[in-house]
Motif scaffolding. Sequence first.
Motif, PDB file in Angstrom:
ATOM      1  N   TRP A  31      48.094  27.430  39.402  1.00 54.78           N
ATOM      2  CA  TRP A  31      48.273  28.731  39.740  1.00 54.78           C
ATOM      3  C   TRP A  31      47.634  29.562  38.758  1.00 54.78           C
ATOM      4  O   TRP A  31      47.359  30.754  38.940  1.00 54.78           O
ATOM      5  CB  TRP A  31      49.688  28.910  40.284  1.00 54.78           C
ATOM      6  N   THR A  32      47.624  29.165  37.376  1.00 53.08           N
ATOM      7  CA  THR A  32      47.398  30.104  36.303  1.00 53.08           C
ATOM      8  C   THR A  32      46.079  30.464  36.397  1.00 53.08           C
ATOM      9  O   THR A  32      45.579  31.485  36.008  1.00 53.08           O
ATOM     10  CB  THR A  32      47.413  29.366  34.955  1.00 53.08           C
ATOM     11  N   ASP A  33      45.191  29.608  37.131  1.00 57.48           N
ATOM     12  CA  ASP A  33      43.654  30.161  37.224  1.00 57.48           C
ATOM     13  C   ASP A  33      43.333  31.000  38.058  1.00 57.48           C
ATOM     14  O   ASP A  33      42.801  32.314  37.670  1.00 57.48           O
ATOM     15  CB  ASP A  33      42.757  28.826  37.762  1.00 57.48           C
ATOM     16  N   ALA A  34      44.158  31.202  39.255  1.00 56.14           N
ATOM     17  CA  ALA A  34      44.091  32.112  40.205  1.00 56.14           C
ATOM     18  C   ALA A  34      44.788  33.736  39.507  1.00 56.14           C
ATOM     19  O   ALA A  34      44.104  34.655  39.714  1.00 56.14           O
ATOM     20  CB  ALA A  34      44.970  32.131  41.248  1.00 56.14           C
ATOM     21  N   VAL A  35      45.646  33.658  38.798  1.00 56.84           N
ATOM     22  CA  VAL A  35      46.257  34.552  38.239  1.00 56.84           C
ATOM     23  C   VAL A  35      45.482  35.159  37.223  1.00 56.84           C
ATOM     24  O   VAL A  35      45.280  36.547  37.058  1.00 56.84           O
ATOM     25  CB  VAL A  35      47.825  34.269  37.558  1.00 56.84           C
ATOM     26  N   GLY A  36      44.854  34.315  36.540  1.00 56.26           N
ATOM     27  CA  GLY A  36      43.804  34.831  35.202  1.00 56.26           C
ATOM     28  C   GLY A  36      42.770  35.497  36.115  1.00 56.26           C
ATOM     29  O   GLY A  36      42.163  36.413  35.590  1.00 56.26           O
ATOM     30  N   THR A  37      42.103  34.996  36.969  1.00 56.97           N
ATOM     31  CA  THR A  37      41.071  35.493  37.860  1.00 56.97           C
ATOM     32  C   THR A  37      41.342  36.898  38.297  1.00 56.97           C
ATOM     33  O   THR A  37      40.712  37.892  38.177  1.00 56.97           O
ATOM     34  CB  THR A  37      40.574  34.582  38.871  1.00 56.97           C
ATOM     35  N   LEU A  38      42.438  37.110  38.921  1.00 60.47           N
ATOM     36  CA  LEU A  38      42.869  38.324  39.571  1.00 60.47           C
ATOM     37  C   LEU A  38      43.044  39.427  38.370  1.00 60.47           C
ATOM     38  O   LEU A  38      42.660  40.509  38.269  1.00 60.47           O
ATOM     39  CB  LEU A  38      44.312  38.290  40.145  1.00 60.47           C
ATOM     40  N   ALA A  39      43.743  38.884  37.121  1.00 58.71           N
ATOM     41  CA  ALA A  39      43.746  39.650  35.966  1.00 58.71           C
ATOM     42  C   ALA A  39      42.425  40.126  35.256  1.00 58.71           C
ATOM     43  O   ALA A  39      42.232  41.291  35.047  1.00 58.71           O
ATOM     44  CB  ALA A  39      44.642  38.996  34.879  1.00 58.71           C
ATOM     45  N   TYR A  40      41.380  39.299  35.332  1.00 56.25           N
ATOM     46  CA  TYR A  40      40.005  39.454  35.025  1.00 56.25           C
ATOM     47  C   TYR A  40      39.604  40.506  35.713  1.00 56.25           C
ATOM     48  O   TYR A  40      38.979  41.578  35.224  1.00 56.25           O
ATOM     49  CB  TYR A  40      39.356  38.280  35.009  1.00 56.25           C
ATOM     50  N   ALA A  41      39.456  40.689  36.984  1.00 59.68           N
ATOM     51  CA  ALA A  41      38.956  41.672  37.854  1.00 59.68           C
ATOM     52  C   ALA A  41      39.611  42.949  37.591  1.00 59.68           C
ATOM     53  O   ALA A  41      39.090  43.926  37.327  1.00 59.68           O
ATOM     54  CB  ALA A  41      39.088  41.226  39.244  1.00 59.68           C
ATOM     55  N   ALA A  42      41.132  43.070  37.361  1.00 56.39           N
ATOM     56  CA  ALA A  42      41.639  44.152  37.263  1.00 56.39           C
ATOM     57  C   ALA A  42      41.373  44.599  35.873  1.00 56.39           C
ATOM     58  O   ALA A  42      41.200  45.866  35.772  1.00 56.39           O
ATOM     59  CB  ALA A  42      43.281  43.820  37.297  1.00 56.39           C
ATOM     60  N   ALA A  43      41.219  43.839  34.809  1.00 60.44           N
ATOM     61  CA  ALA A  43      40.851  44.461  33.304  1.00 60.44           C
ATOM     62  C   ALA A  43      39.495  44.939  33.480  1.00 60.44           C
ATOM     63  O   ALA A  43      39.222  45.927  32.787  1.00 60.44           O
ATOM     64  CB  ALA A  43      40.890  43.087  32.511  1.00 60.44           C
ATOM     65  N   ALA A  44      38.546  44.371  34.343  1.00 61.26           N
ATOM     66  CA  ALA A  44      36.905  45.029  34.255  1.00 61.26           C
ATOM     67  C   ALA A  44      37.460  46.331  35.012  1.00 61.26           C
ATOM     68  O   ALA A  44      36.496  47.367  34.676  1.00 61.26           O
ATOM     69  CB  ALA A  44      36.033  44.143  35.360  1.00 61.26           C
ATOM     70  N   VAL A  45      37.975  46.605  36.055  1.00 63.13           N
ATOM     71  CA  VAL A  45      38.115  47.996  36.704  1.00 63.13           C
ATOM     72  C   VAL A  45      38.843  48.972  35.604  1.00 63.13           C
ATOM     73  O   VAL A  45      38.224  49.733  35.573  1.00 63.13           O
ATOM     74  CB  VAL A  45      38.992  47.734  37.809  1.00 63.13           C
TER      75      VAL A  45
END
Length: 127
Positions: A31-45
């Motif tokens: 599950w950490t890959d999905a959470v990290g990917t969600l966080a990555y997009a939020a950080a980019a925004v």
Amino acid sequence: MTSPSRRRAALVLVVAVLVGASVQPFRQLAWTDAVGTLAYAAAAVGVVALVLARRGALLPGAIGTGAACAVEILQLTGVPAALAERLPPVALLLGSSFDPVDLLLLIVGGAVATLALSTPVGSSSRP
């Protein structure tokens, strides 16, 4: 003095980075890959929203989400993997292998961050 939109953008960015960093020690869990990917997009925004603080939420949301998706698509070229081989921390920024599911997660993460940016601050209707 910082504007409410700049403070909100900074908050989105800080929360995204903290969430992303907090799952790094547990990367072996699925599950950490999905959470990290969600966080990555939020950080980019959040980063784009800091730069474009007075442009509302939709423009930074679209640019940040688009940039995150572009980085994911760039992984199809092998360039990020080659760079990460030479300098491992680059993998945190550019990733290393393409996953189509990540594109969906990036869009969701960007949308959540855009929603967080667009929610009015202090809009309670208390008497």
